[in-house]
Design a protein around this motif. Sequence first.
Motif, PDB file in Angstrom:
ATOM      1  N   ASN A 139       0.848  -1.192   0.000  1.00 22.73           N
ATOM      2  CA  ASN A 139       0.000   0.000   0.000  1.00 22.73           C
ATOM      3  C   ASN A 139       0.886   1.246   0.000  1.00 22.73           C
ATOM      4  OD1 ASN A 139      -2.304   1.597   0.029  1.00 22.73           O
ATOM      5  ND2 ASN A 139      -2.518   1.524   2.267  1.00 22.73           N
ATOM      6  N   ALA A 140       1.878   1.210  -0.896  1.00 18.01           N
ATOM      7  CA  ALA A 140       2.887   2.274  -0.942  1.00 18.01           C
ATOM      8  C   ALA A 140       3.158   2.668  -2.392  1.00 18.01           C
ATOM      9  CB  ALA A 140       4.163   1.821  -0.259  1.00 18.01           C
ATOM     10  N   PRO A 141       2.291   3.476  -2.983  1.00 15.10           N
ATOM     11  CA  PRO A 141       2.522   3.906  -4.365  1.00 15.10           C
ATOM     12  C   PRO A 141       3.762   4.779  -4.480  1.00 15.10           C
ATOM     13  CG  PRO A 141       0.722   5.156  -3.382  1.00 15.10           C
ATOM     14  CD  PRO A 141       1.061   4.067  -2.412  1.00 15.10           C
ATOM     15  N   LEU A 142       4.502   4.611  -5.587  1.00 12.68           N
ATOM     16  CA  LEU A 142       5.674   5.420  -5.867  1.00 12.68           C
ATOM     17  C   LEU A 142       5.475   6.151  -7.194  1.00 12.68           C
ATOM     18  CD1 LEU A 142       8.547   2.939  -4.925  1.00 12.68           C
ATOM     19  CD2 LEU A 142       7.536   4.726  -3.499  1.00 12.68           C
ATOM     20  N   ILE A 143       6.135   7.277  -7.331  1.00 12.98           N
ATOM     21  CA  ILE A 143       5.990   8.125  -8.515  1.00 12.98           C
ATOM     22  C   ILE A 143       7.165   7.886  -9.450  1.00 12.98           C
ATOM     23  CG2 ILE A 143       5.832  10.493  -9.356  1.00 12.98           C
ATOM     24  CD1 ILE A 143       4.750  11.242  -6.550  1.00 12.98           C
ATOM     25  N   ALA A 144       6.877   7.566 -10.703  1.00 12.72           N
ATOM     26  CA  ALA A 144       7.912   7.401 -11.723  1.00 12.72           C
ATOM     27  C   ALA A 144       7.987   8.665 -12.566  1.00 12.72           C
ATOM     28  CB  ALA A 144       7.596   6.199 -12.609  1.00 12.72           C
ATOM     29  N   VAL A 145       9.216   9.123 -12.839  1.00 11.86           N
ATOM     30  CA  VAL A 145       9.419  10.370 -13.566  1.00 11.86           C
ATOM     31  C   VAL A 145      10.489  10.171 -14.646  1.00 11.86           C
ATOM     32  CG1 VAL A 145       8.773  11.795 -11.593  1.00 11.86           C
ATOM     33  CG2 VAL A 145      11.168  11.168 -11.941  1.00 11.86           C
ATOM     34  N   THR A 146      10.558  11.124 -15.557  1.00 13.52           N
ATOM     35  CA  THR A 146      11.612  11.124 -16.580  1.00 13.52           C
ATOM     36  C   THR A 146      12.630  12.225 -16.320  1.00 13.52           C
ATOM     37  OG1 THR A 146      10.246  12.538 -18.009  1.00 13.52           O
ATOM     38  CG2 THR A 146      10.108  10.151 -18.351  1.00 13.52           C
ATOM     39  N   ASP A 147      12.482  12.924 -15.221  1.00 16.64           N
ATOM     40  CA  ASP A 147      13.406  13.995 -14.842  1.00 16.64           C
ATOM     41  C   ASP A 147      14.597  13.403 -14.102  1.00 16.64           C
ATOM     42  OD1 ASP A 147      14.601  16.377 -14.112  1.00 16.64           O
ATOM     43  OD2 ASP A 147      12.695  17.357 -13.659  1.00 16.64           O
TER      44      ASP A 147
END
Length: 276
Positions: A165-173
């Motif tokens: 229950n731990a969403p993570l954010i994926a980025v291209t920066d």
Amino acid sequence: MLRRVRVTSVFSSRSVRLFSAASESDGRNAGLASGAVASWPLRRFYKKVDIKHEPTGYSVLLDGRSLKTPKRLPLIVPTEPLALAVADEWNSQDTTIKPFTMPLMSFCSSSLDQTPHNRSFILHSLLRYLGTDTTCYRAESPSSLVSRQADHWDPLLRWFETHYNAPLIAVTDIIPKEQPAESTQRIRSLLENMSDWRLTGVEHLTASCKSLVIALAVAEGHVTVEQAVRAARVEEDHQVQEWGEVKGGHDIDESNTLLSVASAKVFISLAELEKL
């Protein structure tokens, strides 16, 4: 008679050959076990290896004498299978003791000598990995690399979100992105509640994979060792596909990662396995 555990069966003969060659030629891969035994006599000085049940676990005996850690603590491990595996590492040595072939001994020593006294530092380091996790930083091009990253990393992030229950954010920066505070806190609690033995294995997996997400997936049994290595080497595999393999470079690095991840996974499993 000593019951033998063939832990090395999880490694391919090609990987062992490449890893051993690299370790003996320049020593850069010897770190898997050097922390535990590098300062000890390197000639085999014992004939018989056994294990003994103790009030708090199992010890390994060399000619009837109990092994100690580099800090001179009794080497008592939590389960019989792990004791048998460590004993097998010692029993498998020939006339010369080769530390890089004894990763389980190294993990056990670290679990007793280092981890209990450095838990705060280890937790801080692992949570820093979470903030810059490999699986969360994506390329914008070329499309072949973008697709390869998505194929390997998107399923891991979905599992991570569902399982913890731990969403993570994926980025291209390339600039580090702060992950959701609730996710970070949940993983902090998870790590804080790990035993010293499991935390030692997870720390090693994280360093080997350069990803806490991949490390936890291995520790939980969500992915195999081979799948973890492919996920950890997405960019390297892309380079090989585009420009070819550098012999003595890519292959050695891959074998090193494979053995490193496999040994940590075996260690965690045996440390939590009561009976074979």
